[in-house]
Design an enzyme around this catalytic site. Structure first.
Site, PDB file in Angstrom:
ATOM      1  N   GLY A  69       0.803  -1.213   0.000  1.00  0.00           N
ATOM      2  CA  GLY A  69       0.000   0.000   0.000  1.00  0.00           C
ATOM      3  C   GLY A  69       0.840   1.268   0.000  1.00  0.00           C
ATOM      4  O   GLY A  69       0.527   2.239  -0.698  1.00  0.00           O
ATOM      5  N   ASN A 147      -8.136   4.445   8.519  1.00  0.00           N
ATOM      6  CA  ASN A 147      -7.576   3.293   9.237  1.00  0.00           C
ATOM      7  C   ASN A 147      -7.722   3.390  10.746  1.00  0.00           C
ATOM      8  O   ASN A 147      -7.629   2.386  11.438  1.00  0.00           O
ATOM      9  CB  ASN A 147      -6.106   3.098   8.862  1.00  0.00           C
ATOM     10  N   GLN A 175      -8.112   0.241   3.441  1.00  0.00           N
ATOM     11  CA  GLN A 175      -8.990  -0.218   4.524  1.00  0.00           C
ATOM     12  C   GLN A 175     -10.404  -0.542   4.035  1.00  0.00           C
ATOM     13  O   GLN A 175     -11.218  -1.063   4.789  1.00  0.00           O
ATOM     14  CB  GLN A 175      -9.078   0.841   5.634  1.00  0.00           C
ATOM     15  N   SER A 195      -3.817  -3.107  -0.750  1.00  0.00           N
ATOM     16  CA  SER A 195      -2.718  -3.821  -0.106  1.00  0.00           C
ATOM     17  C   SER A 195      -3.174  -5.232   0.268  1.00  0.00           C
ATOM     18  O   SER A 195      -4.292  -5.423   0.746  1.00  0.00           O
ATOM     19  CB  SER A 195      -2.286  -3.060   1.150  1.00  0.00           C
ATOM     20  N   HIS A 197      -1.904  -7.507   2.612  1.00  0.00           N
ATOM     21  CA  HIS A 197      -1.901  -8.041   3.982  1.00  0.00           C
ATOM     22  C   HIS A 197      -3.046  -7.539   4.852  1.00  0.00           C
ATOM     23  O   HIS A 197      -3.231  -8.010   5.971  1.00  0.00           O
ATOM     24  CB  HIS A 197      -0.542  -7.819   4.657  1.00  0.00           C
ATOM     25  N   THR A 233      12.430  -7.841 -10.682  1.00  0.00           N
ATOM     26  CA  THR A 233      11.821  -9.157 -10.852  1.00  0.00           C
ATOM     27  C   THR A 233      10.594  -9.284  -9.961  1.00  0.00           C
ATOM     28  O   THR A 233      10.636  -8.945  -8.781  1.00  0.00           O
ATOM     29  CB  THR A 233      12.847 -10.255 -10.526  1.00  0.00           C
ATOM     30  N   CYS A 321       1.564   2.552  12.736  1.00  0.00           N
ATOM     31  CA  CYS A 321       2.791   3.190  12.271  1.00  0.00           C
ATOM     32  C   CYS A 321       3.191   4.345  13.169  1.00  0.00           C
ATOM     33  O   CYS A 321       4.351   4.701  13.250  1.00  0.00           O
ATOM     34  CB  CYS A 321       2.610   3.695  10.855  1.00  0.00           C
TER      35      CYS A 321
HETATM   36  C1  LIG Z   1      -1.922  -0.309   5.998  1.00  0.00           C
HETATM   37  C2  LIG Z   1      -2.236   0.962   5.291  1.00  0.00           C
HETATM   38  C3  LIG Z   1      -1.321   1.531   4.390  1.00  0.00           C
HETATM   39  C4  LIG Z   1       0.040   0.934   4.147  1.00  0.00           C
HETATM   40  O1  LIG Z   1      -0.037  -0.275   3.425  1.00  0.00           O
HETATM   41  P1  LIG Z   1       1.215  -1.290   3.466  1.00  0.00           P
HETATM   42  O2  LIG Z   1       0.816  -2.383   2.534  1.00  0.00           O
HETATM   43  O3  LIG Z   1       1.339  -1.743   4.880  1.00  0.00           O
HETATM   44  O4  LIG Z   1       2.404  -0.533   2.989  1.00  0.00           O
HETATM   45  C5  LIG Z   1      -1.692   2.689   3.749  1.00  0.00           C
HETATM   46  N1  LIG Z   1      -2.891   3.259   3.957  1.00  0.00           N
HETATM   47  C6  LIG Z   1      -3.801   2.737   4.800  1.00  0.00           C
HETATM   48  C7  LIG Z   1      -5.123   3.406   4.985  1.00  0.00           C
HETATM   49  C8  LIG Z   1      -3.497   1.574   5.510  1.00  0.00           C
HETATM   50  O5  LIG Z   1      -4.384   1.078   6.368  1.00  0.00           O
END
Ligand SMILES: *Cc1c(COP(=O)(O)O)cnc(C)c1O
Length: 385
Positions: A69, A147, A175, A195, A197, A233, A321
């Site tokens: 993300g 988030n 989110q 994203s 994960h 890659t 974060c």
């Molecule tokens: C988790 C998140 C990100 C960052 O994504 P990553 O894949 O962890 O780098 C950015 N924006 C929001 C709103 C998020 O919740």
């Protein structure tokens, strides 16, 4: 342990994990190679790209694969601004740092960034956005769902306003994916970040939807992979896992969202009725189904997290974060919260694997924890705990 920090990251689905495994030890070719190994790897990447595209109703060639993300957001902002004649970017005060930090860098490079305020629910004012766009505006970036508090913005309306002004529109939908339906064509967005994960896929992989015809400067240069937009890659196993996570997220969206919502609503109603001096934050009418955000007056959120962890509950004060840097939540500040309200905040985000029994256990633990902390709180007499 009860894991209630699903906005920070999620457990990889068993099916996703199984689908990834062959790409480590058997099908380990480089997708750019001409031989069979290469062709198999390339085919796996393209199948995954199709699956990712289908989840948001995009075309496969509109999907740029990234390292997650954060990179998707950086690519959108720098990619548009650095090749644009117009030098202004409009965003909001409550974006993730993966938007705000690139904005600060762009300001240093001489670009003009406007930060839109939000109301106490965390909503941007559409009329204010409309008035803020000028001939100098190149890009608007407003997040789909927040988030920390889960507030969902009126993305379709914002996209319409941007279109009327011929300004590109990007949204950080990280989110929102897997929680609410997303159709990029219906919404009319130009750029959208996702994203893996956050939707039970592996970490370190994500995508940026780039609408056909939207031009961006490439961000990482080298061998010319991803149509020259992102060299390097391909992370084949992760891409395969992300693709599988997207299929599952699309297929089970309704069921998943209602599962999360019923857990969240049960937890919230018990907390509100059984714990005093608590408020529920964000736009309760329209927020992501997995998000619950509270303020417990007279309690320090950091202490609360630590104690909850000791008792077996993993929760958060907000953005994972910013916790390590110990700065007050910029989101809650923008929503007009007092210092005391910000200090007492707790974010609980449920996921697919949580159960109703865990919600009840959590409330019981939380009641005990809040009571313990309040019994030694400096605000003890002020509120009469
Ligand atoms: C988790 C998140 C990100 C960052 O994504 P990553 O894949 O962890 O780098 C950015 N924006 C929001 C709103 C998020 O919740």
């Amino acid at each position: 342990m009860i894991y209630l920090d699903n906005a920070a990251s999620t457990q990889v689905h068993e099916e996703v994990f199984q689908e990834m495994l062959p790409y480590f030890r058997e099908q380990y070719g480089n997708p750019s190679s001409i031989h069979r190994y290469g062709r198999l790897a390339s085919k796996a990447v393209e199948t995954a790209r199709k699956r990712i595209a289908e989840m948001i109703n995009a075309k496969p060639h509109e999907i740029l694969l990234t390292s997650g993300g954060t990179e998707s957001n950086n690519t959108a902002l720098f990619g548009v601004m650095r090749q644009s004649k117009a030098k202004q970017l409009i965003t909001s005060h409550i974006e993730h740092d993966a938007i705000l930090e690139p904005c600060r860098r762009l300001e240093k490079e001489g670009f003009d960034v406007i930060y839109l305020p939000v109301n106490s629910y965390g909503l941007v004012d559409i009329e204010n956005l409309n008035r803020s766009i000028t001939k100098e505006t190149a890009l608007v970036s407003v997040m789909f769902a927040n988030n920390e508090v889960g507030t969902i913005q009126p993305i379709k309306e914002i996209a319409q306003i941007c279109k009327q002004h011929s300004v590109l529109f990007h949204t950080d939908a990280i989110q929102a994916v897997g929680k609410i339906p997303i159709d990029v064509k219906d919404l009319g967005v130009d750029l959208l970040s996702i994203s893996s994960h956050k939707i039970n896929g592996p970490k370190g992989i994500g995508a940026l939807y780039i609408r056909d015809g939207a031009a961006l400067d490439p961000f990482i240069l080298g061998g010319g992979q991803e149509n020259g937009m992102r060299s390097g890659t391909e992370n084949v196993a992760n891409i395969v896992g992300f693709g599988k996570a997207c299929i599952l997220a699309k297929e089970h969206l309704g069921k998943n969202a209602s599962h999360m919502k019923s857990l969240r609503d049960h937890l919230t109603s018990r907390i509100v009725s059984e714990i005093s001096h608590v408020s529920v934050n964000g736009n309760v009418e329209n927020k992501t189904p997995n998000n619950a955000h509270f303020t417990f007056l007279g309690v320090n959120g950091e202490d609360l997290i630590i104690k909850l962890d000791e008792y077996g509950v993993a929760a958060s004060t907000g953005s994972a974060c910013s916790v390590k840097t110990q700065k007050a939540s910029h989101v809650l500040m923008a929503m007009g919260f007092s210092h005391e309200q910000i200090t007492g905040s707790l974010r609980i985000t449920v996921g697919l694997y949580n159960t109703m029994q865990e919600m009840d256990q959590t409330v019981d633990i939380l009641k005990k924890t809040v009571q313990e902390l309040r019994s030694v709180s400096p605000f003890k007499t002020k509120y009469g705990f």
